[in-house]
Write a protein that holds these residues in place. Structure first.
Motif, PDB file in Angstrom:
ATOM      1  N   GLU A  94      22.916 -11.329  52.034  1.00 37.61           N
ATOM      2  CA  GLU A  94      22.162 -10.255  52.676  1.00 37.61           C
ATOM      3  C   GLU A  94      23.050  -9.440  53.612  1.00 37.61           C
ATOM      4  OE1 GLU A  94      19.094  -7.832  52.729  1.00 37.61           O
ATOM      5  OE2 GLU A  94      19.187  -9.680  51.547  1.00 37.61           O
ATOM      6  N   LEU A  97      24.968  -7.064  51.338  1.00 41.68           N
ATOM      7  CA  LEU A  97      24.077  -6.011  50.851  1.00 41.68           C
ATOM      8  C   LEU A  97      23.742  -5.009  51.952  1.00 41.68           C
ATOM      9  CD1 LEU A  97      21.715  -8.210  48.658  1.00 41.68           C
ATOM     10  CD2 LEU A  97      23.252  -6.422  47.811  1.00 41.68           C
ATOM     11  N   PRO A 133      24.338 -14.598  42.069  1.00 43.69           N
ATOM     12  CA  PRO A 133      23.236 -13.841  42.668  1.00 43.69           C
ATOM     13  C   PRO A 133      23.674 -12.539  43.337  1.00 43.69           C
ATOM     14  CG  PRO A 133      23.016 -16.168  43.183  1.00 43.69           C
ATOM     15  CD  PRO A 133      24.350 -16.007  42.532  1.00 43.69           C
ATOM     16  N   ARG A 136      24.387  -9.797  40.812  1.00 38.88           N
ATOM     17  CA  ARG A 136      23.133  -9.293  40.248  1.00 38.88           C
ATOM     18  C   ARG A 136      22.395  -8.402  41.245  1.00 38.88           C
ATOM     19  NH1 ARG A 136      17.785  -9.807  40.202  1.00 38.88           N
ATOM     20  NH2 ARG A 136      16.695  -9.659  38.193  1.00 38.88           N
ATOM     21  N   GLU A 137      22.315  -8.823  42.498  1.00 43.56           N
ATOM     22  CA  GLU A 137      21.579  -8.045  43.506  1.00 43.56           C
ATOM     23  C   GLU A 137      22.225  -6.685  43.737  1.00 43.56           C
ATOM     24  OE1 GLU A 137      18.605  -8.698  44.935  1.00 43.56           O
ATOM     25  OE2 GLU A 137      18.608 -10.315  43.459  1.00 43.56           O
ATOM     26  N   LYS A 140      21.199  -4.490  40.857  1.00 44.97           N
ATOM     27  CA  LYS A 140      19.777  -4.154  40.781  1.00 44.97           C
ATOM     28  C   LYS A 140      19.241  -3.450  42.030  1.00 44.97           C
ATOM     29  CE  LYS A 140      19.292  -6.333  36.802  1.00 44.97           C
ATOM     30  NZ  LYS A 140      18.963  -5.618  35.547  1.00 44.97           N
ATOM     31  N   ASP A 141      20.034  -3.392  43.104  1.00 45.07           N
ATOM     32  CA  ASP A 141      19.545  -2.868  44.374  1.00 45.07           C
ATOM     33  C   ASP A 141      19.156  -1.390  44.259  1.00 45.07           C
ATOM     34  OD1 ASP A 141      19.494  -3.568  47.461  1.00 45.07           O
ATOM     35  OD2 ASP A 141      20.320  -1.547  47.276  1.00 45.07           O
TER      36      ASP A 141
END
Length: 224
Positions: A94, A97, A133, A136-137, A140-141
């Motif tokens: 997180e 991101l 993960p 992928r995030e 897809k974000d």
């Protein structure tokens, strides 16, 4: 955040931020995209022999770094810099991101090149993950969906993912084989014509589902 020393005339952190935004705006006006090189594989906190505690090591070493459970929880080093960020831990993921979203929303960065991106494909113990993960995030974000995302698909621990980096139809790769083979051709190494043809035509041996067609093309190139 932009480094304070990037500000002109010693203007300080606010000036550095403002001037970077002005620079990006000017480049966009000239039709130039801005790709930011980002390093999420390690921090400045060094290794266990020479620890430099400035942030994460003082917060939660076990969360933020990959550790070796078989060796008194010593820091693992897949980055070549003494430590490796535990990027697929939910807390660290997180943080990464949020950082990427900040550059896009505040500075209108057009994309990112990820240094030693194979580190981002490792689990907490350093083992490679089939479906990491974080990768992928990022793919897809919703905020990052309009950005270019480019992987340097290897790390200093030998995880070489050129041609097989998990991409979710979003990630691009640095093609290290293209770089190496082009150098060999320019140097005059023997037997490089067919290899060069494969590289400049898109490296079908790495990125195409049906490489046989490319092989035939290379054979044709060699015969002419």
């Amino acid at each position: 955040a932009p480094m304070t020393r990037y500000a002109s005339a010693g203007g300080g952190p606010l000036a550095a931020s403002r001037e970077l935004k002005q620079m990006v705006k000017a480049l966009h006006k000239a039709g130039i995209e801005v790709i930011l090189d980002v390093v999420y594989n390690h921090t400045n906190e060094a290794d266990d022999a020479n620890p430099y505690v400035t942030s994460f090591r003082g917060i939660d070493n076990k969360v933020y770094y990959m550790l070796d459970p078989k060796n008194n929880s010593q820091l693992l080093n897949f980055s070549g810099c003494g430590n490796t960020l535990n990027c697929n831990h939910p807390v660290v993921m997180e943080l990464v991101l949020d950082s990427l979203r900040h550059w896009v929303k505040e500075y209108h960065i057009d994309g990112f090149r990820f240094d030693l991106a194979s580190v981002l494909c490792r689990g907490p113990d350093g083992s490679p993950l089939d479906a990491p993960p974080l990768i992928r995030e990022i793919a897809k974000d919703s905020v990052l969906s309009r950005c270019k995302i480019i992987a340097e698909p290897w790390d200093c621990g030998g995880l070489y993912l050129v041609g097989r980096f998990p991409n979710w139809d979003r990630w691009a790769e640095w093609n290290g084989k293209y770089r190496d083979d082009l150098r060999r051709f320019i140097k005059g190494d023997p037997g490089m014509k067919g290899v060069l043809a494969t590289r400049v035509s898109g490296s079908a041996d790495l990125y195409q589902g049906e490489p046989a067609e490319a092989s035939s093309w290379c054979e044709l190139y060699n015969s002419t």
